[in-house]
Design a protein around this motif. Structure first.
Motif, PDB file in Angstrom:
ATOM      1  N   ILE A  81       0.717  -0.892  -0.197  1.00  0.00           N
ATOM      2  CA  ILE A  81      -0.070  -0.284  -0.032  1.00  0.00           C
ATOM      3  C   ILE A  81       0.786   1.046   0.426  1.00  0.00           C
ATOM      4  CG2 ILE A  81      -1.841   1.452   1.541  1.00  0.00           C
ATOM      5  CD1 ILE A  81      -1.949  -1.367   2.706  1.00  0.00           C
ATOM      6  N   ALA A  82       0.769   2.126  -1.298  1.00  0.00           N
ATOM      7  CA  ALA A  82       1.360   3.419  -1.081  1.00  0.00           C
ATOM      8  C   ALA A  82       0.896   4.291  -0.503  1.00  0.00           C
ATOM      9  CB  ALA A  82       1.984   3.527  -2.691  1.00  0.00           C
ATOM     10  N   PRO A  83       1.527   6.033   0.469  1.00  0.00           N
ATOM     11  CA  PRO A  83       0.726   7.070   0.200  1.00  0.00           C
ATOM     12  C   PRO A  83       0.170   7.533  -0.824  1.00  0.00           C
ATOM     13  CG  PRO A  83       3.055   7.182   0.758  1.00  0.00           C
ATOM     14  CD  PRO A  83       3.142   5.792   0.090  1.00  0.00           C
ATOM     15  N   SER A  84      -1.065   7.803  -0.522  1.00  0.00           N
ATOM     16  CA  SER A  84      -2.338   8.354  -1.906  1.00  0.00           C
ATOM     17  C   SER A  84      -3.232   7.443  -2.327  1.00  0.00           C
ATOM     18  CB  SER A  84      -2.295   9.064  -2.968  1.00  0.00           C
ATOM     19  OG  SER A  84      -1.539   7.903  -3.993  1.00  0.00           O
ATOM     20  N   GLN A  85      -2.692   6.160  -1.142  1.00  0.00           N
ATOM     21  CA  GLN A  85      -4.370   4.872  -1.484  1.00  0.00           C
ATOM     22  C   GLN A  85      -4.789   4.889  -0.183  1.00  0.00           C
ATOM     23  OE1 GLN A  85      -1.687   1.168  -2.877  1.00  0.00           O
ATOM     24  NE2 GLN A  85      -1.643   2.038  -4.695  1.00  0.00           N
ATOM     25  N   PRO A  86      -5.961   4.497  -0.322  1.00  0.00           N
ATOM     26  CA  PRO A  86      -6.454   4.274   1.008  1.00  0.00           C
ATOM     27  C   PRO A  86      -6.271   2.821   1.694  1.00  0.00           C
ATOM     28  CG  PRO A  86      -8.118   3.140  -0.745  1.00  0.00           C
ATOM     29  CD  PRO A  86      -6.514   3.609  -1.424  1.00  0.00           C
ATOM     30  N   ILE A  87      -6.268   3.287   2.909  1.00  0.00           N
ATOM     31  CA  ILE A  87      -5.870   2.230   3.959  1.00  0.00           C
ATOM     32  C   ILE A  87      -7.424   2.095   5.524  1.00  0.00           C
ATOM     33  CG2 ILE A  87      -2.938   2.579   3.410  1.00  0.00           C
ATOM     34  CD1 ILE A  87      -4.189   4.915   6.124  1.00  0.00           C
ATOM     35  N   VAL A  88      -7.385   0.836   5.923  1.00  0.00           N
ATOM     36  CA  VAL A  88      -8.160   0.678   6.632  1.00  0.00           C
ATOM     37  C   VAL A  88      -7.391   2.150   7.996  1.00  0.00           C
ATOM     38  CG1 VAL A  88      -9.059  -0.942   8.216  1.00  0.00           C
ATOM     39  CG2 VAL A  88      -8.554  -1.540   6.595  1.00  0.00           C
ATOM     40  N   VAL A  89      -8.488   2.946   8.923  1.00  0.00           N
ATOM     41  CA  VAL A  89      -8.802   3.250  10.126  1.00  0.00           C
ATOM     42  C   VAL A  89      -9.690   2.909  11.545  1.00  0.00           C
ATOM     43  CG1 VAL A  89      -8.637   5.788  10.527  1.00  0.00           C
ATOM     44  CG2 VAL A  89      -6.947   4.916   8.488  1.00  0.00           C
ATOM     45  N   VAL A  90      -9.629   3.053  12.376  1.00  0.00           N
ATOM     46  CA  VAL A  90     -10.288   2.656  13.394  1.00  0.00           C
ATOM     47  C   VAL A  90     -10.519   4.193  13.951  1.00  0.00           C
ATOM     48  CG1 VAL A  90     -11.415   2.201  15.776  1.00  0.00           C
ATOM     49  CG2 VAL A  90      -9.401   0.315  13.500  1.00  0.00           C
ATOM     50  N   ARG A  91     -11.847   4.666  14.065  1.00  0.00           N
ATOM     51  CA  ARG A  91     -12.427   6.237  14.789  1.00  0.00           C
ATOM     52  C   ARG A  91     -13.317   6.204  15.861  1.00  0.00           C
ATOM     53  NH1 ARG A  91     -12.903  10.196  10.020  1.00  0.00           N
ATOM     54  NH2 ARG A  91     -14.160   7.971   8.807  1.00  0.00           N
TER      55      ARG A  91
ATOM     56  N   LEU B 180      -9.899   5.499   4.526  1.00  0.00           N
ATOM     57  CA  LEU B 180      -9.760   6.526   4.608  1.00  0.00           C
ATOM     58  C   LEU B 180      -8.032   6.887   3.367  1.00  0.00           C
ATOM     59  CD1 LEU B 180     -10.945   7.210   6.947  1.00  0.00           C
ATOM     60  CD2 LEU B 180      -9.765   9.054   7.646  1.00  0.00           C
ATOM     61  N   GLN B 181      -8.177   7.833   3.089  1.00  0.00           N
ATOM     62  CA  GLN B 181      -6.339   8.128   2.134  1.00  0.00           C
ATOM     63  C   GLN B 181      -5.810   8.465   2.683  1.00  0.00           C
ATOM     64  OE1 GLN B 181      -6.868  10.558  -2.098  1.00  0.00           O
ATOM     65  NE2 GLN B 181      -5.369  11.411  -0.752  1.00  0.00           N
ATOM     66  N   TRP B 182      -4.370   7.811   2.714  1.00  0.00           N
ATOM     67  CA  TRP B 182      -3.670   8.083   3.384  1.00  0.00           C
ATOM     68  C   TRP B 182      -2.595   9.346   2.813  1.00  0.00           C
ATOM     69  CZ3 TRP B 182       1.874   4.068   2.866  1.00  0.00           C
ATOM     70  CH2 TRP B 182       2.459   4.682   3.903  1.00  0.00           C
ATOM     71  N   GLY B 183      -2.334  10.047   3.524  1.00  0.00           N
ATOM     72  CA  GLY B 183      -2.130  11.627   3.341  1.00  0.00           C
ATOM     73  C   GLY B 183      -2.698  12.441   4.031  1.00  0.00           C
TER      74      GLY B 183
ATOM     75  N   PRO C 159     -12.429  12.272   3.387  1.00  0.00           N
ATOM     76  CA  PRO C 159     -11.175  12.099   4.600  1.00  0.00           C
ATOM     77  C   PRO C 159     -10.091  11.461   4.456  1.00  0.00           C
ATOM     78  CG  PRO C 159     -12.839   9.525   4.381  1.00  0.00           C
ATOM     79  CD  PRO C 159     -12.748  11.601   2.825  1.00  0.00           C
ATOM     80  N   THR C 160      -8.932  12.144   5.194  1.00  0.00           N
ATOM     81  CA  THR C 160      -7.503  11.406   5.603  1.00  0.00           C
ATOM     82  C   THR C 160      -6.920  10.978   6.457  1.00  0.00           C
ATOM     83  OG1 THR C 160      -6.870  13.668   5.090  1.00  0.00           O
ATOM     84  CG2 THR C 160      -7.209  13.112   2.875  1.00  0.00           C
ATOM     85  N   CYS C 161      -5.579  10.741   6.610  1.00  0.00           N
ATOM     86  CA  CYS C 161      -5.203  10.357   7.527  1.00  0.00           C
ATOM     87  C   CYS C 161      -3.479  10.168   7.826  1.00  0.00           C
ATOM     88  CB  CYS C 161      -6.136   8.993   8.525  1.00  0.00           C
ATOM     89  SG  CYS C 161      -4.657   7.126   6.759  1.00  0.00           S
ATOM     90  N   THR C 162      -3.427  10.105   8.357  1.00  0.00           N
ATOM     91  CA  THR C 162      -1.545   9.886   9.133  1.00  0.00           C
ATOM     92  C   THR C 162      -1.621   8.790  10.206  1.00  0.00           C
ATOM     93  OG1 THR C 162       0.774  11.433   8.872  1.00  0.00           O
ATOM     94  CG2 THR C 162      -0.906  12.099   9.823  1.00  0.00           C
ATOM     95  N   MET C 163      -0.080   8.709  10.091  1.00  0.00           N
ATOM     96  CA  MET C 163       0.455   8.356  11.017  1.00  0.00           C
ATOM     97  C   MET C 163       1.719   9.207  11.619  1.00  0.00           C
ATOM     98  SD  MET C 163       2.115   5.347   9.542  1.00  0.00           S
ATOM     99  CE  MET C 163       0.486   4.727   7.970  1.00  0.00           C
ATOM    100  N   ILE C 164       2.014   9.336  12.975  1.00  0.00           N
ATOM    101  CA  ILE C 164       2.667   9.690  13.926  1.00  0.00           C
ATOM    102  C   ILE C 164       4.376   9.064  14.104  1.00  0.00           C
ATOM    103  CG2 ILE C 164       3.147  11.239  16.043  1.00  0.00           C
ATOM    104  CD1 ILE C 164       0.130  11.335  16.157  1.00  0.00           C
ATOM    105  N   THR C 165       5.069   9.707  14.171  1.00  0.00           N
ATOM    106  CA  THR C 165       6.758   8.927  14.445  1.00  0.00           C
ATOM    107  C   THR C 165       7.418   9.465  15.696  1.00  0.00           C
ATOM    108  OG1 THR C 165       7.291   9.742  11.975  1.00  0.00           O
ATOM    109  CG2 THR C 165       6.594   8.190  11.491  1.00  0.00           C
TER     110      THR C 165
END
Length: 235
Positions: free
Chosen positions: A4-14, A27-30, A117-123
């Motif tokens: 799965i690359a950035p800009s593609q949809p990924i599973v997110v729990v809210r 949600l779209q990654w990015g 809807p978009t998302c990001t992950m924390i590093t």
């Protein structure tokens, strides 16, 4: 999915007050900030530095009001070599289970009034076992911390988890949490998406495709260095 690359949809729990619990969706990654005029900004927002996420304009509202979990079997990272292409590694839970990354989400509205809807992950900085591969890693939350991370209260109000307690969760995972293994450079091409991508390989041997052709040695734009340390990747 295995690639799965950035800009593609990924599973997110809210968390969802309407649903009375947690909900999962794509949600779209990015992350595209709500105030952004351009959707293309999301390409630079695939991750957010733990050290500055509470203060950066692109992330601070989401950090307070829109936190999420991003479940995954693992992630890829690329190790620099003294010569030749970078070597990809598959980094997964040492016990074979799922990993849950700390994420943020936003809802962006286009000029045509369409919502995305978009998302990001924390590093944070990596733990003691990852630096030979990469200097950073995603925040991996333990199940005991899921509720605290998702609890933003009523519209990010004071009835949610205190932000000081949330920031305490932004730490590298324990060294024994993950295990890494070198994998094929086939992962460099996002069109390759099959289980063979996570099979271990000998980095010293040449990797070939199913057609006998030498695999790509250069990562396409947006693929690889997903948790890099440059400001262009971590706003």
């Amino acid at each position: 999915r295995f690639n799965i690359a950035p800009s593609q949809p990924i599973v997110v729990v809210r968390a969802s007050r309407e649903a009375g619990g947690n909900t999962a969706g794509f949600l779209q990654w990015g992350l595209v900030p709500s105030w952004s005029k351009e959707i293309s900004l999301g390409a630079k927002m695939i991750n957010a530095r733990a050290e500055t996420v509470a203060d950066k304009p692109a992330f601070r509202a989401a950090f307070r009001r829109r936190r999420c979990l991003i479940p995954a079997s693992g992630f890829y990272e690329w190790q620099k070599q003294s010569g030749g292409p970078k070597q990809p590694f598959w980094i997964a839970a040492a016990d074979g289970g799922l990993l849950s990354f700390a994420g943020l989400w936003e809802s962006w509205t286009s000029p045509a009034r369409d919502e995305l809807p978009t998302c990001t992950m924390i590093t944070p900085e990596a733990n003691d076992t990852l630096p030979p591969i990469h200097a950073r890693m995603p925040v991996i939350l333990e199940p005991a911390d899921f509720d605290a991370w998702l609890d933003v209260g009523s519209d990010g109000g004071d009835d949610g988890t205190a932000l000081s307690a949330v920031q305490d969760l932004l730490r590298p995972a324990a060294d024994e949490t993950t295990a890494a293994r070198p994998v094929s450079t086939r992962v460099n091409n996002v069109r390759n998406d099959d289980a063979r991508l996570i099979e271990p390989v000998d980095p010293a041997s040449a990797e070939t495709s199913s057609h006998g052709e030498l695999t790509a040695a250069v990562k396409p734009a947006g693929q690889g260095d997903l948790f890099g340390s440059s400001e262009t990747e971590n706003f």
